[in-house]
Design an enzyme around this catalytic site. Sequence first.
Site, PDB file in Angstrom:
ATOM      1  N   VAL A 183       0.833  -1.213   0.000  1.00  0.00           N
ATOM      2  CA  VAL A 183       0.000   0.000   0.000  1.00  0.00           C
ATOM      3  C   VAL A 183       0.868   1.265   0.000  1.00  0.00           C
ATOM      4  CG1 VAL A 183      -1.624   1.351   1.405  1.00  0.00           C
ATOM      5  CG2 VAL A 183      -2.031  -1.076   1.004  1.00  0.00           C
ATOM      6  N   GLU A 197      -7.701   2.367   2.504  1.00  0.00           N
ATOM      7  CA  GLU A 197      -7.303   2.123   1.114  1.00  0.00           C
ATOM      8  C   GLU A 197      -8.057   0.906   0.562  1.00  0.00           C
ATOM      9  OE1 GLU A 197      -5.434   3.843  -1.108  1.00  0.00           O
ATOM     10  OE2 GLU A 197      -6.278   2.267  -2.355  1.00  0.00           O
ATOM     11  N   PHE A 198      -8.527   1.040  -0.681  1.00  0.00           N
ATOM     12  CA  PHE A 198      -9.331  -0.039  -1.277  1.00  0.00           C
ATOM     13  C   PHE A 198      -8.639  -0.696  -2.469  1.00  0.00           C
ATOM     14  CE2 PHE A 198     -12.240   2.803   0.909  1.00  0.00           C
ATOM     15  CZ  PHE A 198     -12.982   1.914   1.673  1.00  0.00           C
ATOM     16  N   ASN A 224     -14.454  -5.405   3.047  1.00  0.00           N
ATOM     17  CA  ASN A 224     -13.733  -6.677   2.918  1.00  0.00           C
ATOM     18  C   ASN A 224     -14.555  -7.858   3.439  1.00  0.00           C
ATOM     19  OD1 ASN A 224     -11.600  -5.612   1.607  1.00  0.00           O
ATOM     20  ND2 ASN A 224     -10.098  -5.905   3.236  1.00  0.00           N
ATOM     21  N   PHE A 246     -17.155 -11.064  -8.242  1.00  0.00           N
ATOM     22  CA  PHE A 246     -16.912 -11.809  -7.004  1.00  0.00           C
ATOM     23  C   PHE A 246     -17.890 -12.963  -6.816  1.00  0.00           C
ATOM     24  CE2 PHE A 246     -13.685 -10.619  -3.932  1.00  0.00           C
ATOM     25  CZ  PHE A 246     -13.055  -9.621  -4.635  1.00  0.00           C
ATOM     26  N   GLY A 303      -7.861 -16.209   0.517  1.00  0.00           N
ATOM     27  CA  GLY A 303      -6.658 -16.071   1.342  1.00  0.00           C
ATOM     28  C   GLY A 303      -6.145 -14.656   1.193  1.00  0.00           C
ATOM     29  N   CYS A 323      -5.340  -9.700   3.410  1.00  0.00           N
ATOM     30  CA  CYS A 323      -6.412  -8.833   3.925  1.00  0.00           C
ATOM     31  C   CYS A 323      -7.658  -9.566   4.411  1.00  0.00           C
ATOM     32  CB  CYS A 323      -6.792  -7.807   2.864  1.00  0.00           C
ATOM     33  SG  CYS A 323      -5.481  -6.591   2.607  1.00  0.00           S
ATOM     34  N   LYS A 347      -7.527 -11.760   7.805  1.00  0.00           N
ATOM     35  CA  LYS A 347      -7.270 -11.002   9.039  1.00  0.00           C
ATOM     36  C   LYS A 347      -8.361  -9.954   9.281  1.00  0.00           C
ATOM     37  CE  LYS A 347      -4.440  -7.116   7.383  1.00  0.00           C
ATOM     38  NZ  LYS A 347      -5.361  -6.026   7.556  1.00  0.00           N
ATOM     39  N   ARG A 393       0.856 -14.347   1.352  1.00  0.00           N
ATOM     40  CA  ARG A 393       0.408 -14.355   2.741  1.00  0.00           C
ATOM     41  C   ARG A 393      -0.966 -15.032   2.841  1.00  0.00           C
ATOM     42  NH1 ARG A 393       1.620  -8.068   4.226  1.00  0.00           N
ATOM     43  NH2 ARG A 393       1.076  -7.793   2.045  1.00  0.00           N
TER      44      ARG A 393
HETATM   45  N1  LIG Z   1      -2.041  -5.253   0.535  1.00  0.00           N
HETATM   46  C1  LIG Z   1      -3.237  -4.860   0.151  1.00  0.00           C
HETATM   47  O1  LIG Z   1      -3.766  -5.282  -0.885  1.00  0.00           O
HETATM   48  C2  LIG Z   1      -4.000  -3.864   0.969  1.00  0.00           C
HETATM   49  C3  LIG Z   1      -5.110  -3.198   0.409  1.00  0.00           C
HETATM   50  C4  LIG Z   1      -5.802  -2.277   1.182  1.00  0.00           C
HETATM   51  C5  LIG Z   1      -5.416  -2.034   2.504  1.00  0.00           C
HETATM   52  N2  LIG Z   1      -4.356  -2.716   3.020  1.00  0.00           N
HETATM   53  C6  LIG Z   1      -3.951  -2.418   4.398  1.00  0.00           C
HETATM   54  O2  LIG Z   1      -2.839  -1.530   4.342  1.00  0.00           O
HETATM   55  C7  LIG Z   1      -1.926  -1.796   5.404  1.00  0.00           C
HETATM   56  C8  LIG Z   1      -0.543  -2.087   4.836  1.00  0.00           C
HETATM   57  O3  LIG Z   1      -0.613  -3.298   4.119  1.00  0.00           O
HETATM   58  P1  LIG Z   1       0.581  -3.785   3.166  1.00  0.00           P
HETATM   59  O4  LIG Z   1       0.112  -4.991   2.469  1.00  0.00           O
HETATM   60  O5  LIG Z   1       1.105  -2.627   2.399  1.00  0.00           O
HETATM   61  O6  LIG Z   1       1.671  -4.186   4.293  1.00  0.00           O
HETATM   62  P2  LIG Z   1       3.194  -4.564   4.062  1.00  0.00           P
HETATM   63  O7  LIG Z   1       3.533  -5.553   5.108  1.00  0.00           O
HETATM   64  O8  LIG Z   1       3.424  -4.884   2.632  1.00  0.00           O
HETATM   65  O9  LIG Z   1       3.963  -3.193   4.354  1.00  0.00           O
HETATM   66  C9  LIG Z   1       4.232  -2.669   5.616  1.00  0.00           C
HETATM   67  C10 LIG Z   1       5.613  -1.991   5.577  1.00  0.00           C
HETATM   68  O10 LIG Z   1       5.814  -1.268   6.773  1.00  0.00           O
HETATM   69  C11 LIG Z   1       7.162  -1.406   7.159  1.00  0.00           C
HETATM   70  N3  LIG Z   1       7.281  -1.078   8.582  1.00  0.00           N
HETATM   71  C12 LIG Z   1       7.006  -1.839   9.668  1.00  0.00           C
HETATM   72  N4  LIG Z   1       7.180  -1.119  10.800  1.00  0.00           N
HETATM   73  C13 LIG Z   1       7.567   0.115  10.417  1.00  0.00           C
HETATM   74  C14 LIG Z   1       7.874   1.309  11.120  1.00  0.00           C
HETATM   75  N5  LIG Z   1       7.824   1.384  12.454  1.00  0.00           N
HETATM   76  N6  LIG Z   1       8.229   2.404  10.399  1.00  0.00           N
HETATM   77  C15 LIG Z   1       8.281   2.348   9.042  1.00  0.00           C
HETATM   78  N7  LIG Z   1       8.005   1.263   8.328  1.00  0.00           N
HETATM   79  C16 LIG Z   1       7.642   0.161   9.016  1.00  0.00           C
HETATM   80  C17 LIG Z   1       7.501  -2.832   6.799  1.00  0.00           C
HETATM   81  O11 LIG Z   1       8.899  -3.010   6.676  1.00  0.00           O
HETATM   82  C18 LIG Z   1       6.760  -2.977   5.459  1.00  0.00           C
HETATM   83  O12 LIG Z   1       7.591  -2.613   4.370  1.00  0.00           O
HETATM   84  C19 LIG Z   1      -2.546  -2.947   6.193  1.00  0.00           C
HETATM   85  O13 LIG Z   1      -3.299  -2.420   7.259  1.00  0.00           O
HETATM   86  C20 LIG Z   1      -3.457  -3.614   5.193  1.00  0.00           C
HETATM   87  O14 LIG Z   1      -4.535  -4.280   5.795  1.00  0.00           O
HETATM   88  C21 LIG Z   1      -3.640  -3.610   2.290  1.00  0.00           C
END
Ligand SMILES: NC(=O)c1ccc[n+]([C@@H]2O[C@H](COP(=O)([O-])OP(=O)(O)OC[C@H]3O[C@@H](n4cnc5c(N)ncnc54)[C@H](O)[C@@H]3O)[C@@H](O)[C@H]2O)c1
Length: 435
Positions: free
Chosen positions: A11, A149-150, A209, A250, A258, A261, A264, A329
Amino acid sequence: MNIAVIGTGYVGLVTGAGLAETGNNVICVDIDTVKIDRLKEGIIPIYEPGLEEMVRFNTKEGRLGFTTQYDEAVAKSQVIFLALATPQGDDGSADLSQVRIASEWIAKLITEPKVIVNKSTVPVGTADMVRDIFQKVTKVPVEVVSNPEFLKEGSAVQDFMKPDRIVIGASNQEAIDTMRDLYEPFVRTGNPIYIMDERSAELTKYAANAMLALRITFMNEIANICDRVGADVDKVRKGIGSDGRIGPQFLFPGVGFGGSCFPKDVSAIIKTAEENGYDFKTLRSVQEVNKKQKQIIVEKVLGHYGGNVKGKTFALWGLSFKPKTDDVRDAPSIDIIKALTSLGAKVHANDPVATPSMMHILPETDMLRYFRRNLRALENADALIVVTEWNEFRNPDFKLVASLLNDKVVFDGRNIFDPERIKEFGLTYYGIGRR
Ligand SMILES: NC(=O)c1ccc[n+]([C@@H]2O[C@H](COP(=O)([O-])OP(=O)(O)OC[C@H]3O[C@@H](n4cnc5c(N)ncnc54)[C@H](O)[C@@H]3O)[C@@H](O)[C@H]2O)c1
């Protein structure tokens, strides 16, 4: 505008690149020094179509930078986005430790007013929690905004640049105006920006979600009934999807949902409900049904082989939880591989991009081997299992597939093949809810 994005994952990186693309100066921060060093060299840590070009272009134009230093990023920015992971905690609730730690670090560094925007998926009340953290550490005024974020992995860049809607949870008019200015370039075709209170914004993300997880699960159960009554889920899907109240998206059954998102987030909203004295029964059923669905292919395999797969070898196509991403994941492939190998079967796995991520979770062994080419994975295998519906799997040379598979059986966990066509090549076919 000068912006910092804290957390440079799926994200954060897309958000940073997307905001730079519309002319903002963005600095992306992460504690992962290897990731930041690579990004500085133009190496993108994840697979996401279109992202590399956008990151490289904006870095070259000087609008996008990367750092591990909070002080530099915080000092420079008016708006600070939090895009940190919120994984499932041991009790099923969202683990907010990354959000908490990052907020404390920022709070210690700020010397002038900022807008803190939470992009992570977080339980109701997190905006208040973040506000409290700041108030305890600093007297500098801070506005906290919830901006879920969507985006979808696999089409994240497009989703971010052309969102169906933007949700902003905020109570301060200046912060709302800042967010509107920031997002106006992304909704030029008229898609809405919804302004609401922080709690509603936080819950909107979970509700979206959970609704999608529920829909997938419902279709998986319809497919399971199809299997028992001799109906065809493809026909049922089309029959209901053309109803304007239902819609066609969908509605595809498969091997269970899986990813990083849905599992969890379903768990977190159940927990939120529980903490507030409410039993979210439909979502508890979703969890239960999905757990079973992740074994549906293994059940079909065992059914075909009379309950014994010891010594058999299965080619398995697709490791990522969905196509066009390297994210594994909570992917159904993990459950399927573990189940098959524990029953004494070998697995030959292939994925167009997700093999390196999967090797961190399930390293190569005698029982599990990874193949660069999907057709090579069929050599010395008895049957094929399709777990992820990558486009490149859809139309293989079936004659070759049939000649390579010892037992000439295909278990299609995503219904990507035409059963009639497959049978012409002498292959036995098992789908999900198909006759
Ligand atoms: N992945 C998706 O498709 C998606 C879509 C919508 C919303 N989200 C939400 O967005 C959020 C982020 O998801 P993601 O998939 O990008 O996670 P991710 O695990 O890919 O990214 C998180 C990043 O944060 C970094 N990090 C950890 N602690 C830190 C700190 N103290 N300071 C700075 N950086 C730090 C990690 O190293 C990692 O790079 C989650 O809450 C998720 O539910 C994800």
